[in-house]
Scaffold this active site. Structure first.
Site, PDB file in Angstrom:
ATOM      1  N   GLY A   1      -5.848   4.094  -8.821  1.00 41.87           N
ATOM      2  CA  GLY A   1      -4.684   4.931  -8.592  1.00 41.87           C
ATOM      3  C   GLY A   1      -3.437   4.089  -8.397  1.00 41.87           C
TER       4      GLY A   1
ATOM      5  NE  ARG B   1      -9.797   6.671   5.855  1.00 42.36           N
ATOM      6  CZ  ARG B   1      -8.535   6.284   5.724  1.00 42.36           C
ATOM      7  NH1 ARG B   1      -8.277   5.031   5.356  1.00 42.36           N
ATOM      8  NH2 ARG B   1      -7.552   7.133   5.949  1.00 42.36           N
TER       9      ARG B   1
ATOM     10  CD  GLU C   1     -11.570   1.652  11.389  1.00 46.30           C
ATOM     11  OE1 GLU C   1     -10.509   2.192  11.764  1.00 46.30           O
ATOM     12  OE2 GLU C   1     -11.764   1.270  10.224  1.00 46.30           O
TER      13      GLU C   1
ATOM     14  CG  HIS D   1      -7.809   0.965   9.597  1.00 46.81           C
ATOM     15  ND1 HIS D   1      -8.715   2.011   9.672  1.00 46.81           N
ATOM     16  CD2 HIS D   1      -6.980   1.279   8.567  1.00 46.81           C
ATOM     17  CE1 HIS D   1      -8.431   2.916   8.743  1.00 46.81           C
ATOM     18  NE2 HIS D   1      -7.391   2.487   8.059  1.00 46.81           N
TER      19      HIS D   1
ATOM     20  CB  ALA E   1      -5.040  -3.311   4.463  1.00 47.45           C
TER      21      ALA E   1
END
Length: 317
Positions: free
Chosen positions: A147, A230, A259, A278, A280
């Site tokens: 995408g 994910r 998490e 988490h 990025a």
């Protein structure tokens, strides 16, 4: 018209720069958590979220018609409740292309240039110019999820003279990819050919544990896995086994099934793992990139026109 924004992020910039043509039509209320928002929820027609909402909130929002997520992922939202009430959900698709593609290139370079080892040597005051290095040049990167983010990763990889293979449902050609694959055989081909494998898939029932023991066995022993999608896209027990046994050479993991990552997780102490919390998609410029999407949709909503980035709630993205 009341908009209630629930987010720990600083949304003052978003609130203070509302378009002039809608400013007088709405009341924008920003709360840092659900508890602070409780008194405003009854009159909320629009909810703005960073990507996570307490399911119980649906019982306190009788006027709710539209939810705008500033995040792209919507797996932490009460989707079934939205479906039952026919609530429109839009997401922040497009806001992560710069930071997540830069992050991907960063961990690739971290891997081939052995920077983790040099940092360790710096702390230990060790001078060792004989460490071995590799290059991105000529390597093949396989991107699962071709995408907007995948396209940005592909473009940057081609700047390093890498070959880029993409995987999507349609198999349709995409800019900056040398090849697009689809279907079960396409996935196998991508895994077998790739030196780096980048996961950019949403969390849905179809992608849950898509990468498990069988897929790790199809990868090169030198392959390096990057998960910025994910955590539940990967079977973590199978990944730990693959990393310990040398089935693959290493991984960069930004997302996890649980998490924060528990202190007992083996990932913390594995030398062949680059681990981040988490982040990025995080950047100081996040809100300024998300604002145009929200402002566009707000003007369209008030005018009774179609919104952008409308989520297919049954598909989960």
């Amino acid at each position: 018209m009341n908009i209630v924004a629930i987010s720990g992020m600083d949304l003052s910039q978003l609130r203070d720069n509302l378009p002039d043509e809608v400013r007088s039509r709405i009341k924008f209320i920003w709360c840092k958590n659900t508890k602070a928002a409780n008194e405003f929820l009854t009159d909320a027609e629009i909810l703005l979220t960073a990507g996570r909402l307490d399911p119980e909130i649906m019982e306190r929002t009788p006027k709710l018609r539209w939810v705008q997520s500033l995040a792209a992922g919507i797996d932490k939202l009460p989707l079934e409740a939205f479906i039952k009430r026919n609530i429109i959900v839009t997401n922040g698709k497009g806001v992560h292309t710069v930071q997540m593609s830069e992050f991907t290139i960063g961990v690739m370079l971290q891997r081939v240039r052995n920077t983790n080892k040099f940092l360790k040597h710096q702390h230990e005051k060790i001078w060792d110019p004989k460490l071995s290095f590799d290059e991105l040049y000529g390597k093949t990167v396989g991107i699962l999820g071709a995408g907007a983010i995948g396209e940005a990763v592909a473009r940057k990889c081609q700047a390093f003279d890498m070959r880029v293979i993409g995987f999507n449902r349609s198999g349709a050609a995409q800019p900056h990819f040398n090849e697009i694959l689809t279907g079960d055989n396409g996935l196998i081909t991508l895994l077998q050919k790739s030196d780096f494998i980048v996961l950019l898939l949403p969390s849905t029932p179809k992608t849950h544990h898509l990468i498990k023991r069988e897929q790790f066995q199809q990868m090169k022993s030198s392959a390096f896995l990057i998960n910025i999608a994910r955590g539940d896209v990967i079977d973590e027990e199978a990944l730990i086994e693959a990393l310990k046994n040398g089935t693959i050479s290493g991984a960069a993991l930004d997302v996890f099934e649980q998490e924060p990552l528990p202190e007992t997780s083996p990932f913390w102490t594995m030398d062949n793992v680059i681990l981040t919390p988490h982040i990025a998609g995080a950047t100081d410029h996040y809100i300024e990139r998300a604002a145009p999407i929200f402002y566009h949709n707000l003007k369209q909503y008030i005018a009774g026109q179609p919104l952008m980035n409308v989520v297919n709630l049954r598909e989960g993205y």
